[in-house]
Scaffold this motif. Structure first.
Motif, PDB file in Angstrom:
ATOM      1  N   LYS A 137       0.789  -1.083   0.101  1.00 62.35           N
ATOM      2  CA  LYS A 137       0.083   0.108  -0.101  1.00 62.35           C
ATOM      3  C   LYS A 137       0.899   1.329   0.072  1.00 62.35           C
ATOM      4  N   ASP A 138       0.255   2.459  -0.218  1.00 63.35           N
ATOM      5  CA  ASP A 138       1.090   3.660  -0.421  1.00 63.35           C
ATOM      6  C   ASP A 138       0.703   3.950   1.215  1.00 63.35           C
ATOM      7  N   LEU A 139       2.028   3.996   1.973  1.00 60.54           N
ATOM      8  CA  LEU A 139       1.680   4.198   3.445  1.00 60.54           C
ATOM      9  C   LEU A 139       2.271   5.598   3.776  1.00 60.54           C
ATOM     10  N   ASN A 140       2.654   6.330   3.112  1.00 61.50           N
ATOM     11  CA  ASN A 140       3.384   7.722   3.084  1.00 61.50           C
ATOM     12  C   ASN A 140       2.242   8.521   3.889  1.00 61.50           C
ATOM     13  N   GLY A 141       2.516   8.999   5.141  1.00 62.65           N
ATOM     14  CA  GLY A 141       1.601   9.831   5.835  1.00 62.65           C
ATOM     15  C   GLY A 141       0.417   9.241   6.639  1.00 62.65           C
ATOM     16  N   THR A 142       0.531   7.987   6.702  1.00 61.14           N
ATOM     17  CA  THR A 142      -0.249   7.099   7.435  1.00 61.14           C
ATOM     18  C   THR A 142       0.054   6.831   8.865  1.00 61.14           C
ATOM     19  N   ARG A 143      -0.762   6.393   9.894  1.00 59.45           N
ATOM     20  CA  ARG A 143      -0.426   6.239  11.255  1.00 59.45           C
ATOM     21  C   ARG A 143      -0.788   4.822  11.430  1.00 59.45           C
ATOM     22  N   ILE A 144       0.112   4.009  11.970  1.00 59.65           N
ATOM     23  CA  ILE A 144      -0.098   2.508  12.065  1.00 59.65           C
ATOM     24  C   ILE A 144       0.293   2.101  13.626  1.00 59.65           C
ATOM     25  N   ALA A 145      -0.571   1.494  14.181  1.00 59.10           N
ATOM     26  CA  ALA A 145      -0.354   1.067  15.617  1.00 59.10           C
ATOM     27  C   ALA A 145       0.126  -0.589  15.546  1.00 59.10           C
ATOM     28  N   VAL A 146       1.183  -0.729  16.170  1.00 53.55           N
ATOM     29  CA  VAL A 146       1.576  -2.180  16.012  1.00 53.55           C
ATOM     30  C   VAL A 146       1.668  -2.700  17.582  1.00 53.55           C
ATOM     31  N   GLN A 147       0.903  -3.811  17.846  1.00 54.16           N
ATOM     32  CA  GLN A 147       0.846  -4.149  19.064  1.00 54.16           C
ATOM     33  C   GLN A 147       2.144  -5.289  19.462  1.00 54.16           C
ATOM     34  N   LEU A 148       3.155  -5.077  20.245  1.00 47.85           N
ATOM     35  CA  LEU A 148       4.223  -5.767  20.044  1.00 47.85           C
ATOM     36  C   LEU A 148       3.702  -7.157  21.164  1.00 47.85           C
ATOM     37  N   TYR A 149       4.862  -8.198  21.030  1.00 51.31           N
ATOM     38  CA  TYR A 149       4.537  -9.301  21.764  1.00 51.31           C
ATOM     39  C   TYR A 149       5.733  -9.908  22.512  1.00 51.31           C
ATOM     40  N   GLY A 150       5.945  -8.731  23.635  1.00 53.59           N
ATOM     41  CA  GLY A 150       7.229  -9.409  24.487  1.00 53.59           C
ATOM     42  C   GLY A 150       8.526  -8.665  24.107  1.00 53.59           C
ATOM     43  N   GLU A 151       8.653  -8.134  22.889  1.00 53.83           N
ATOM     44  CA  GLU A 151       9.969  -7.428  22.509  1.00 53.83           C
ATOM     45  C   GLU A 151       9.847  -6.669  21.376  1.00 53.83           C
ATOM     46  N   GLU A 152      10.641  -5.750  20.968  1.00 52.76           N
ATOM     47  CA  GLU A 152      10.498  -4.863  19.866  1.00 52.76           C
ATOM     48  C   GLU A 152      10.675  -5.366  18.631  1.00 52.76           C
ATOM     49  N   LEU A 153      10.293  -4.988  17.684  1.00 52.62           N
ATOM     50  CA  LEU A 153       9.997  -5.287  16.164  1.00 52.62           C
ATOM     51  C   LEU A 153      10.851  -4.419  15.252  1.00 52.62           C
ATOM     52  N   PRO A 154      11.984  -4.274  15.357  1.00 46.40           N
ATOM     53  CA  PRO A 154      12.788  -3.236  14.708  1.00 46.40           C
ATOM     54  C   PRO A 154      12.648  -3.385  13.203  1.00 46.40           C
ATOM     55  N   GLU A 155      12.993  -4.554  12.717  1.00 42.10           N
ATOM     56  CA  GLU A 155      12.842  -4.667  11.187  1.00 42.10           C
ATOM     57  C   GLU A 155      11.427  -4.382  10.687  1.00 42.10           C
ATOM     58  N   PHE A 156      10.211  -4.739  11.562  1.00 45.28           N
ATOM     59  CA  PHE A 156       8.798  -4.343  10.965  1.00 45.28           C
ATOM     60  C   PHE A 156       8.756  -2.999  11.002  1.00 45.28           C
ATOM     61  N   THR A 157       8.828  -2.381  12.179  1.00 35.91           N
ATOM     62  CA  THR A 157       8.437  -0.943  12.373  1.00 35.91           C
ATOM     63  C   THR A 157       9.336   0.016  11.472  1.00 35.91           C
ATOM     64  N   GLY A 158      10.551  -0.515  11.267  1.00 34.70           N
ATOM     65  CA  GLY A 158      11.695   0.191  10.610  1.00 34.70           C
ATOM     66  C   GLY A 158      11.064   0.315   9.218  1.00 34.70           C
ATOM     67  N   ALA A 159      10.607  -0.832   8.605  1.00 33.00           N
ATOM     68  CA  ALA A 159      10.495  -0.789   7.279  1.00 33.00           C
ATOM     69  C   ALA A 159       9.137  -0.016   7.009  1.00 33.00           C
ATOM     70  N   LEU A 160       8.158  -0.111   8.001  1.00 34.82           N
ATOM     71  CA  LEU A 160       6.982   0.706   7.985  1.00 34.82           C
ATOM     72  C   LEU A 160       7.368   2.307   7.905  1.00 34.82           C
ATOM     73  N   ARG A 161       8.090   2.736   8.742  1.00 35.64           N
ATOM     74  CA  ARG A 161       8.673   4.044   8.983  1.00 35.64           C
ATOM     75  C   ARG A 161       9.458   4.564   7.608  1.00 35.64           C
ATOM     76  N   ALA A 162      10.269   3.326   7.143  1.00 38.77           N
ATOM     77  CA  ALA A 162      11.069   3.652   5.971  1.00 38.77           C
ATOM     78  C   ALA A 162      10.064   4.053   4.544  1.00 38.77           C
ATOM     79  N   ALA A 163       8.720   3.575   4.835  1.00 48.74           N
ATOM     80  CA  ALA A 163       7.837   3.619   3.758  1.00 48.74           C
ATOM     81  C   ALA A 163       7.058   5.031   3.899  1.00 48.74           C
ATOM     82  N   GLY A 164       7.362   5.502   5.187  1.00 50.70           N
ATOM     83  CA  GLY A 164       6.395   6.992   5.304  1.00 50.70           C
ATOM     84  C   GLY A 164       5.547   6.900   6.365  1.00 50.70           C
TER      85      GLY A 164
END
Length: 396
Positions: A137-164
Motif C-alpha cells: 500500500k501507499d503508506l506515506n503519511g499514514t499512522r499505524i499502531a503495532v501491538q508488540l508481543y514481548g519484544e521490539e520488532l525493529p525490522e517490522f516497524t523500521g520498514a513501515l517508517r521507511a515507507a513513510g
C-alpha cells in the motif's frame, strides 16, 4: 509396567514454556513422554507502564489508518489495561474506525470477541507476510499502531517508517528471564549430554533466553551442535524457530501454530529420529531415548548403560572394544548440573565400561543380549548379515 505403546514412551522432552506449560506437559505425558520443565522466560504485564498509557492515548486522540494485532493475549491485555484506566470505550471506538490486521487465528479471535472485525489476516501467521501486505500500500503519511508481543520488532516497524508511516508501538507486555535459571541450565546440560531427546519452544524469546543461559555456561556451541544432531528442536512456528534456523539448527514445526499441533508433530518426528528396532536372540529390541522396549515392555535405562547400548547398536553383531566404549561413557565432570566430558569426548576406564555393561544387562533383564567376547570387547547378539548398514549408522 508400561507396554511402550504410547508413541513418546521412553523419550524425555524439555519444556521451556512458562505460560500454559501445564497444558503442554499434560499433552506430552499423555503420550508417554517424561517431561523436564525448565521455564526460560516469564511474562510481565505492563498495566502500570507509562509507555503503554502514552501509546494508548496517542491512538485515541488522533486517527489511525491501520492496527496490527500480533497476539490474542496481548490484544486482550491491552483492552483490559485500557479498561482499568477508563479508556476502553474510547479505544474500542477508535479501533472500530480502523483497518485491523490480525497475525493469526488467536489475534482474530481476540478482535472479534471485542466486537470488532479484522480486514485481513495471513494464512502463514507470519509477521513477515503482514509487513509485505502493508508495504504493498501507499503508506506515506499514514499512522499505524503495532501491538508488540514481548519484544521490539525493529525490522517490522523500521520498514513501515521507511515507507513513510508514523508507527505507534503498543508494548502490552514484555518477556523477562526467570528469576531462577537453574532448571534451564540443567536442561541445557542434559541436552548437551544427550539425556533429553527433544526441547520444545513456544516463543522466540524462550529460544533467545535458552541460548543466553547456555552461553553463560560456555555451552552455546555444544547446545547448538546437540540440536543439530541428537536433540530435536520442536518450535511452535517459524517466528519461534527463526533464531535456531539462522544458526543451522533443523526444527520440527506444526502446520498450525498450536500447542496440540506441536505435540502431534513431535509424536510423528521424534520416534523416527530417536528409535531403532533390532532382533536380538529372538527378542524384539527397540531403542528409544532413555529406555528400550523389549518384547513390548518398556524398560528405562540409565545414561551410561544406554550410551553403551547405542554404541553396540551402531554395529549390531560386531565386536566393539572396551577402549572404544570408554569414549562413549559420560564422565563425572559436572556442567549445568549433569555429567559431561570436555570437548564432548569424555574418558573413562575399562572398569567403568564393565560396570555399565553389567547395569545394562540388569536393566534389560534378559541374558544373552549383550555378549562378552573375551579379550576383545562386547557385541549385540545379532546376525550382522541381517542388519542394514545404512540404518545402523543412522541409529547413532
Amino acid at each position: 509396567m508400561s507396554t511402550g505403546n504410547e508413541p513418546l514412551a521412553g523419550f524425555a522432552v524439555g519444556v521451556t514454556a512458562d505460560r500454559r506449560h501445564e497444558e503442554l506437559a499434560a499433552l506430552l505425558e499423555r503420550r508417554g513422554a517424561r517431561v523436564v520443565h525448565a521455564p526460560a522466560i516469564r511474562l510481565i504485564p505492563l498495566s502500570d507502564d507509562a509507555d503503554l498509557l502514552h501509546a494508548t492515548g496517542d491512538c485515541i486522540e488522533r486517527p489511525l489508518d491501520h492496527v496490527v494485532v500480533t497476539t490474542g493475549i496481548g490484544f486482550r491485555a491491552w483492552l483490559e489495561t485500557a479498561d482499568g484506566w477508563g479508556l476502553r470505550d474510547a479505544l474500542i471506538e477508535r479501533l472500530s474506525q480502523v483497518d485491523m490486521l490480525a497475525r493469526g487465528p488467536k489475534a482474530r479471535g481476540a478482535i472479534r470477541s471485542a466486537g470488532l472485525q479484522e480486514v485481513w489476516s495471513p494464512t502463514s501467521e507470519s509477521c513477515a507476510e503482514v509487513l509485505k501486505h502493508l508495504l504493498e500500500k501507499d503508506l506515506n503519511g499514514t499512522r499505524i499502531a503495532v501491538q508488540l508481543y514481548g519484544e521490539e520488532l525493529p525490522e517490522f516497524t523500521g520498514a513501515l517508517r521507511a515507507a513513510g508511516a508514523e508507527v505507534i508501538e503498543i508494548p502490552v507486555y514484555r518477556w523477562s528471564r526467570t528469576d531462577d535459571s537453574t532448571p534451564l541450565r540443567r536442561l541445557v546440560g542434559q541436552a548437551v549430554a544427550g539425556t533429553v531427546d527433544a526441547i520444545t519452544f513456544t516463543s522466540s524469546p524462550a529460544v533467545a533466553a535458552t541460548l543466553a543461559v547456555a552461553a553463560e555456561d560456555g555451552l552455546e556451541e555444544p547446545l547448538l551442535e546437540a540440536l543439530r544432531t541428537h536433540v530435536v528442536a520442536a518450535c511452535v512456528g517459524p517466528v519461534t524457530a527463526q533464531r535456531l534456523t539462522e544458526r543451522g539448527v533443523p526444527t520440527v514445526q506444526p502446520e498450525r501454530a498450536r500447542i496440540g499441533a506441536l505435540v502431534r508433530a513431535l509424536v510423528t518426528d521424534l520416534p523416527q529420529r530417536r528409535s531403532r528396532r533390532l532382533e536380538v536372540r529372538g527378542f524384539s529390541l527397540e531403542l528409544r531415548g532413555h529406555a528400550v522396549v523389549l518384547d513390548g515392555q518398556l524398560k528405562p535405562i540409565a545414561p551410561a548403560p544406554m550410551a553403551i547400548l547405542r554404541a553396540l547398536a551402531r554395529r549390531p553383531g560386531h565386536v566393539v572394544s572396551r577402549a572404544e566404549l570408554c569414549g562413549v561413557l559420560p564422565s563425572r565432570l559436572m556442567v549445568g548440573g549433569v555429567p559431561w566430558g570436555r570437548d564432548g569426548r569424555p574418558q573413562a576406564d575399562e572398569h567403568a565400561v564393565e560396570m555399565a555393561v553389567a547395569r545394562l544387562r540388569r536393566g534389560l533383564g534378559r541374558s544373552g543380549i549383550v555378549e562378552t567376547v573375551v579379550k576383545r570387547g562386547y557385541r549385540l547378539a545379532c546376525d550382522p548379515r541381517l542388519i542394514d548398514p545404512v540404518r545402523a549408522e543412522m541409529s547413532g
